[in-house]
Write a protein that holds these residues in place. Structure first.
Motif: not given
Length: 1486
Positions: A218, A220, A1071, A1140, A1144
């Motif tokens: 992901t 993260s 975002y 990233w 998302r």
């Protein structure tokens, strides 16, 4: 009792009440957020530092998000308008609550949950409890409670309990997880040593190294860096380290081992037989070294490709399901799940595929740059002359980047055929044999792409070639900007660069128009294939049903990528092959012969250097060899002097001892390590201490002794930063003598056994030269083996052995007294020296002054001088304290924060004042409208199934579709060409403005700005403006219009899409803003740390001989590795941050797509046309990609627009005064007398620096020769720069023939003056172009000038005479010959005022005497101002000025000054005379 009896208990009222409460909270939170923003609250990054974390924060946030999802589900599922409105408002409110907690409250300094949220959660608990009570007591009995409503109310109650618990117990506490953030912020501090150690540990590891599987999946793991980027402006120290497998130390050994195994002639032990290296073996090694990642990415590519075709394949089933035909049980649910799973699988696999390819590309680039650098340090002289610095740097930057970029195309060779095969299978399943027409149309488009691709590739190669030529010239011009300004040539060379840019623009225009055609084909391909396919269906009688049509349209859209990619991939393969060929040919270049010098261990022999029957040649094809018949032996501890005329081979002799010159025959033996001082000083960018230590550990006592011996101690005390003063590029802010002394200090500090000095004393004055010789060669190095080249005969008697050279041979060898009478060559040099001193009564002068030099007597005269020196030193220090300390070379100016709107506005309005922008936007909008209309038409007009009558006949269907398709294609063609036109105009205007601004910048700009920064803007940034930025801006507008059209289509089917779309788009843009704060600074860091790599490589190439002589190759390789890692850290994390963000955004798009699917599948039959619903899903399939594309384009644009920002920054440099002032132009014959009058002249280099000239007042009489002498650093060269207005005085004026030079234009002044500068400069080109760059003189005049400057015979020997090639920096000419060429220029020009700045420092005394006679004849009526360290060059002057610490210490005729035995000038002459008549061995006995 019924609900109608009690309205307040009815569902409608309760839904309305609940919605009203939620709306009230939403409004309150909005107001809170607004006032916090207006009040500064947490909007400033500096104030938003995470110091604490909320206890139970994750639980609270999870509860809010679960409520959001729960309400969203019910909103979609329920059919009652009141329930939909209520749950829709609830969903938005709870999403807003989550956002408020995460983005507003958490970063703030508040220690408790906001009161408004605590109160609300209490109210929500009451509402939820009441709803449960009503459900049980009332609604259940009435039978109006459905399962989803029970889930809703129970879920609300449980969540309300959770949030009330956290609201009551929630507070902010210290969180250990924040240590990582604090470590990255460099703000963590603790008195506890152990804790500090932990924090330091975080700063030294890679975030990626410690990431878990889920975190890598992901992305993260990069979140801490993004959090830091949103709290402060990132610096390199904030960017985490690379993983050990991605840094240079981890990558290079693996690649080298693979290259050895792939190269059949590999010899192991990390050594390569580069002469047999092929492109194939290099490519094989690159792939095999990363085979694990290559295999892993191939799996990701396969999964992504298969998942991308699931949607088109299932589209027909979905339309049939909406029409009431279920192929299998629970078909709707299965289809929805299949769509969603495929969408998510494509998202995850594509992101991982891109990320891993990034790793491969970065590793490839790291290896290639490293191996190119290492190769550059080992190139032979022949190979080095065959490749200019610019060409080698291009191989490092352009070719290495292109090969690394091929990683993105690595799998296309098999992926594209797979995509086409899958597309054809789907089309065959839906349209039968008509799929063959689609195949034919696809191949037709590909065939059209092939010639377009070839032409585009050809134009790109030509564009790169023309760019290389421009950059090569630009680099050379920037390197020699001082001489261009002194000569008044900058506008001529500006015109040269402008012409080169015009040629580049010509290729750029062809490339841009060809790209426009390619863009047209790209967007037109699906339309063309669709028209051909549907037309074939009509001709073959294949029924066009809406499900099949939509499935085909979705397939055509997916097919668009491989149709475009295949020719592009083939083109990239060709380009990569060319780069591999160029790279492998470079790696196969001849290296220095390793067996030239036989190196013996230290102390193993009494003989330090032995040369037997040596024959050497720089060019093995030329006859006679450069050096021949060399035989001599040097014992340990001997001092050997080498002398001879200009071009006799003295420097080549030192080079052959170092192993630099190819050996034809003979033997060289060398016992011990070497240190080398080159004739042309090589100074690194950095501070003075770093240049002297040269990688060695600091030894204070030894360091101080070296500074004392090199006369640097006093000067370093005067400098504002001492030995920490940053040296400009190539030592630009140091005098020639200072650079040479730093070079000597560097050699002295090394623990070497053999020291080689290539005439280092010519660049310093007589006193300093004597001091250096005595303290260095006879003092610190008394026990060492020394070979020194010199043109100064007075240093010869101190030698144990003298080598006299002529025409590449040693004509005399022996001690001074033994050979002085045995041959004519040394006697010629001595005779010329004695002739230069004939004007003096040497014996008497030496006799009278000998005691003064020794310092044993005449102390009365010495003391005032010493006191005066001390006073000047103190004055300098006090002056320094009055000004703010600042280094000359500052860190590169870097914009911070968001890129201003003015940058975008400046860009889009540069071309035709932005007139084309609305036309482009209109064309893009029409394209999208017509494309949607064509698809809408097909979905509406085609029947859902065979048994449904079509609204129109089949011909009308196809004709209207073709008309709409042609209209949309025309719009995209117009748009593509208008973008190309606007891009070309903008690029041209911006480049011309920047170029003019740079060329008109004052010399102080070039002194304080490394050329790498300017070249970076002229190459990388300009390339972005040429070929990237316009298409990114167009892409942003295009994708936004497409997104708007897509949402319009989807919302036309079901307005409820907006319930999800609005928060999803809002979250997407949040975002994007969250990401861009970090990405922008990472992009700026990338730009900043790219230039030092190139600069270091360029410096290393120019100083490779010095580096090798000190055996420092490994240290320089390590520095290159360090700088590569510094550049790759922001590069890697910038790309990961993009992944990233994309991940998302893809997930958000998948949620929105899933919502649409669920909603459509839950609609009752007949509510909506299945064809139109299918169209909405077709567009929804691309929503994932398009939304990501929009945000990616926005982010990439903001990153790339920094190039525009940087170019605009250099388009507004403060310029020099006007070149020509029309109202104040001097007469054509000015100056007629040549009288130069200095009036209280005070000069400093910058406002923050002390005065260099401190009030000079004197007159240089017209038509006479004035000599200027003084110690190194006394201000001689500064005076000359002020005369040419390179620096303008802060006080005072210079008047020439009655005209104040500050009142006329620079061109009018400089064109009337001539100068031979201290650093001889030659440009790449021919002999003719170097002597006459403005093409003003005939060949006869040029030959006459060459004869006058003693170069005529040398040029006549060359095959091409005046057209003989001069290589980069004039490297194929000796330094002395270069200085003579500069002399030839001024002889051609014959100005009334001539300045000689150490014009003959690098020639022997005999040649100097001839030059002085020539100048006396050629410039008999001119004013000659001569700066000289060789006193004999100014003895025949009419006047002498002696400068001391920026003041005129003495000013009179040489005769009068010599009559006064206590004058400083008399002492200088006495010193020089004494040095010339006595051996230093005798002097040591005084």
């Amino acid at each position: 009792m019924t609900l109608s009896d009690r309205f307040f208990l009815g569902p409608v009222f309760l839904h309305g009440f609940s919605a009203s409460c939620h709306l009230l909270l939403l409004l309150t939170l909005s107001l809170f957020w607004f006032f916090r923003r207006v009040g500064g609250g947490s909007s400033r990054k500096e104030d938003r530092v995470d110091k604490n974390a909320l206890l139970h924060y994750k639980i609270t946030l999870s509860a809010c998000l679960i409520l959001f999802l729960l309400f969203m589900f019910v909103c979609i599922y329920d059919r009652h308008i009141a329930t939909q409105l209520d749950t829709g408002v609830r969903a938005i409110t709870w999403l807003a609550t989550s956002a408020y907690i995460h983005f507003v409250f958490l970063p703030s300094s508040d220690r408790k949950i906001p009161t408004v949220l605590s109160v609300w959660w209490g109210i929500f608990f009451l509402i939820s409890s009441s709803s449960i009570a009503l459900d049980f007591l009332c609604y259940r009995k009435l039978g109006i409670m459905e399962i989803h409503l029970w889930v809703l109310d129970f879920g609300s109650l449980m969540a309300s309990i959770v949030v009330n618990f956290t609201g009551f117990f929630g507070k902010t506490v210290e969180d250990g997880s924040n240590r990582l953030h604090e470590s990255l912020l460099n703000e963590a501090s603790s008195p506890n040593d152990a804790e500090m150690e932990v924090q330091r540990g975080y700063g030294n590891v890679s975030l990626f190294t410690n990431a878990s599987f889920f975190s890598v999946l992901t992305f993260s793991w990069i979140s801490p860096l993004l959090a830091v980027g949103n709290k402060k402006t990132l610096d390199l120290k904030d960017v985490p380290q690379l993983d050990k497998n991605d840094n240079v130390d981890g990558v290079v050994p693996i690649f080298i081992s693979k290259l050895e195994s792939c190269n059949s002639d590999g010899r192991g032990n990390n050594e390569l037989d580069a002469t047999h290296l092929t492109s194939f073996s290099l490519a094989k090694a690159l792939i095999s070294s990363s085979w694990k990642l290559v295999f892993l990415t191939s799996i990701y590519v396969l999964l992504s490709t298969l998942a991308s075709y699931v949607g088109p394949y299932l589209m027909d089933y979905f339309v049939q399901y909406l029409n009431g035909h279920q192929t299998f049980a629970n078909g709707g649910y299965i289809l929805v799940v299949a769509f969603i799973v495929a969408n998510l699988l494509e998202c995850i696999s594509k992101r991982q595929w891109h990320f891993r390819l990034l790793q491969i590309g970065m590793r490839v680039r790291v290896f290639l740059v490293s191996i190119i650098y290492q190769k550059g340090l080992t190139l032979s002289s022949n190979a080095r002359q065959g490749r200019s610095t610019g060409e080698i740097i291009n191989i490092m930057s352009v070719d290495a980047d292109r090969i690394a970029l091929f990683a993105w195309y690595l799998h296309d060779l098999w992926k594209v055929p797979l995509q086409i095969a899958l597309a054809l299978l789907i089309l065959y399943a839906r349209l039968g044999l008509a799929s063959l027409a689609a195949l034919a149309a696809s191949f037709g488009v590909m065939l059209v792409n092939i010639p377009l691709g070839k032409l585009e590739n050809k134009y790109q190669e030509k564009l790169m070639e023309s760019k290389d030529i421009r950059m090569k010239s630009t680099s050379e011009i920037l390197r020699n900007m001082r001489i261009l300004k002194l000569q008044g040539w900058e506008m001529k060379f500006l015109a040269k660069i402008t012409e080169l840019r015009k040629n580049e623009i010509n290729w750029l225009k062809k490339y841009a128009y060809m790209s426009a055609m390619t863009t047209y084909v790209f967007w037109g391909a699906p339309i063309f294939v669709a028209v051909v396919t549907f037309g074939t269906c009509v001709l073959m009688g294949i029924p066009l049903e809406s499900g099949k049509v939509l499935s085909a349209l979705a397939t055509f859209r997916v097919l668009q990528e491989p149709i475009y990619t295949l020719p592009d991939t083939i083109s990239m393969v060709i380009q990569t092959k060319v780069s591999l060929d160029r790279l492998s040919s470079f790696l196969c270049l001849e290296e220095l012969q390793k067996d030239v010098v036989e190196k013996l261990p230290r102390g193993s022999s009494d003989v330090a250097i032995e040369l037997i029957n040596g024959t050497f040649s720089w060019d093995l094809s030329l006859e006679p060899p450069t050096l021949r018949d060399l035989n001599f032996k040097v014992l340990q501890g001997m001092r050997v002097a080498v002398c001879g005329t200009v071009g006799s081979g003295k420097s080549s002799l030192l080079a052959c001892i170092l192993g630099e010159v190819p050996k034809i025959a003979g033997t060289i033996k060398l016992c011990g390590s070497t240190a080398y001082v080159a004739q042309s000083p090589w100074i690194q960018s950095g501070n003075i201490q770093e240049n002297i230590l040269f990688g060695k550990v600091m030894d204070i006592e030894k360091y101080d002794n070296v500074l004392e011996a090199c006369s640097l101690k006093m000067e370093l005390e005067i400098l504002p930063f001492g030995d920490q003063t940053v040296i400009g590029e190539r030592g630009i802010n140091l005098s020639g003598g200072q650079k040479q002394r730093i070079q000597i200090a560097r050699a002295l500090y090394q623990e070497a056994d053999i020291f080689l000095f290539d005439d280092p004393f010519s660049a310093v004055d007589a006193h300093t030269g004597s001091h250096l010789f005595k303290e260095c060669l006879l003092g610190l190095l008394s026990s060492k083996t020394i070979i020194y080249v010199t043109h100064q005969v007075d240093f010869l008697p101190s030698a144990d052995l003298i080598l006299v050279m002529k025409d590449g041979k040693i004509t005399q060898i022996g001690k001074y007294n033994d050979i002085v009478t045995s041959g004519s060559d040394l006697m010629e040099l001595i005779g010329a020296h004695k002739e230069a001193l004939s004007a003096l009564d040497n014996t008497e002068l030496a006799k009278d002054s000998s005691k003064t030099i020794d310092g044993s007597s005449n102390s009365k005269n010495n003391k005032p001088t010493l006191n005066e020196d001390e006073k000047d030193s103190k004055n300098s220090k006090s002056n320094e304290s009055e000004f703010q300390k600042a280094q000359l070379v500052q860190e590169e100016e870097r914009e911070k924060g968001r890129v201003g709107f003015w940058v975008y506005w400046k860009y889009i309005t540069t071309a035709y004042k932005g007139a084309l922008v609305p036309v482009i936007l209109l064309a893009e909008t029409l394209f999208q409208v017509l494309q949607i209309a064509s698809n809408y038409w097909m979905a509406w007009a085609a029947p859902v199934s065979k048994d449904v009558k079509a609204p129109v006949n089949v011909l009308t269907l196809i004709y209207v579709y073709i008309a709409l398709a042609l209209g949309s294609s025309t719009c995209i063609l117009i748009r593509a060409f208008l973008v190309a036109v606007a891009a070309l105009k903008t690029a041209t205007v911006m480049f011309n403005k920047m170029l003019f601004s740079i060329f008109r910048a004052p010399m102080s700009f070039f002194d304080s700005t490394p050329s790498g920064r300017i070249l970076s803007r002229a190459s990388t940034d300009q390339n972005d403006v040429d070929t990237v930025t316009p298409y990114l801006i167009s892409s942003v507008a295009f994708t936004l219009i497409q997104l708007g059209g897509m949402v319009a289509v989807m919302s036309q089917v079901a307005w409820q899409v907006f319930i999800v779309f609005i928060p999803m788009i809002g979250l997407s843009f949040w975002y994007q803003r969250y990401y861009i704060e970090t990405a922008r600074e990472l992009a700026r860091l990338m730009g900043m740390f790219k230039a030092p790599i190139i600069q270091h490589f360029s410096e290393s190439l120019s100083g490779s001989t010095t580096i090798r002589s000190f055996n420092e190759e490994s240290r320089f390789v390590n520095i290159n590795s360090q700088r590569l890692d510094e550049c790759n850290r922001p590069r890697f994390h910038s790309a990961c941050a993009m992944e990233w963000l994309c991940f998302r955004l893809n997930v958000l798009s998948s949620i929105m797509f899933a919502f649409s699917l669920i909603f459509l599948s839950c609609l009752p039959r007949g509510v909506i046309d299945p064809g139109i619903a299918g169209l909405a899903v077709t567009y929804g399939l691309n929503l994932n990609m398009l939304q990501t594309w929009v945000i990616w384009s926005l982010c990439n644009l903001e990153n790339r627009i920094i190039s525009v920002e940087r170019i605009v920054q250099y388009s507004n440099i403060s310029s020099e005064p006007s070149l020509v002032i029309e109202t104040s132009r001097p007469d054509g014959n000015w100056p007629s007398m040549g009288e130069v009058d200095l009036r209280d002249l005070q000069v400093r280099y910058a406002p923050h620096m002390p005065l260099v000239l401190k009030g000079l007042t004197c007159i240089f009489p017209g038509g006479l020769k004035t000599g200027i002498v003084g110690r190194t650093g006394s201000g001689k060269s500064t005076l000359i720069q002020t005369l040419f207005r390179i620096i303008d005085p802060c006080v005072g004026q210079i008047v020439i023939d009655g005209i104040d030079i500050s009142t006329i234009g620079l061109h009018d002044l400089r064109s009337k003056l001539s100068i031979i500068p201290q650093d001889p400069t030659m440009f790449e080109g021919t002999v003719r172009s170097n002597l006459d760059p403005l093409e003003e003189y005939t060949d006869e005049q040029i030959w006459e000038a060459l004869d006058c400057c003693q170069l005529g015979d040398e040029v006549r020997k060359k095959v091409n005479k005046l057209d003989s090639v001069v290589t980069e920096n004039g490297e194929n000419w000796s330094v002395g010959q270069r200085q003579l060429a500069c002399l030839g220029r001024v002889i051609l020009k014959r100005s009334k005022v001539l300045v000689l700045d150490e014009a003959t420092a690098s020639v022997d005394t005999a040649t100097d005497n001839l030059i002085q006679k020539t100048l006396s004849q050629m410039f008999l009526d001119s004013t000659v101002i001569a700066i000289a360290h060789r006193i004999t060059s100014v003895l025949d002057s009419d006047m002498v000025i002696l400068l001391d610490d920026g003041l005129i210490a003495e000013h009179d005729t040489p005769t009068r000054l010599l009559e006064n035995k206590s004058s400083l000038f008399a002492k200088l002459v006495a010193e020089y005379s004494l040095r010339s008549n006595f051996s230093y061995d005798k002097l040591n006995t005084f």
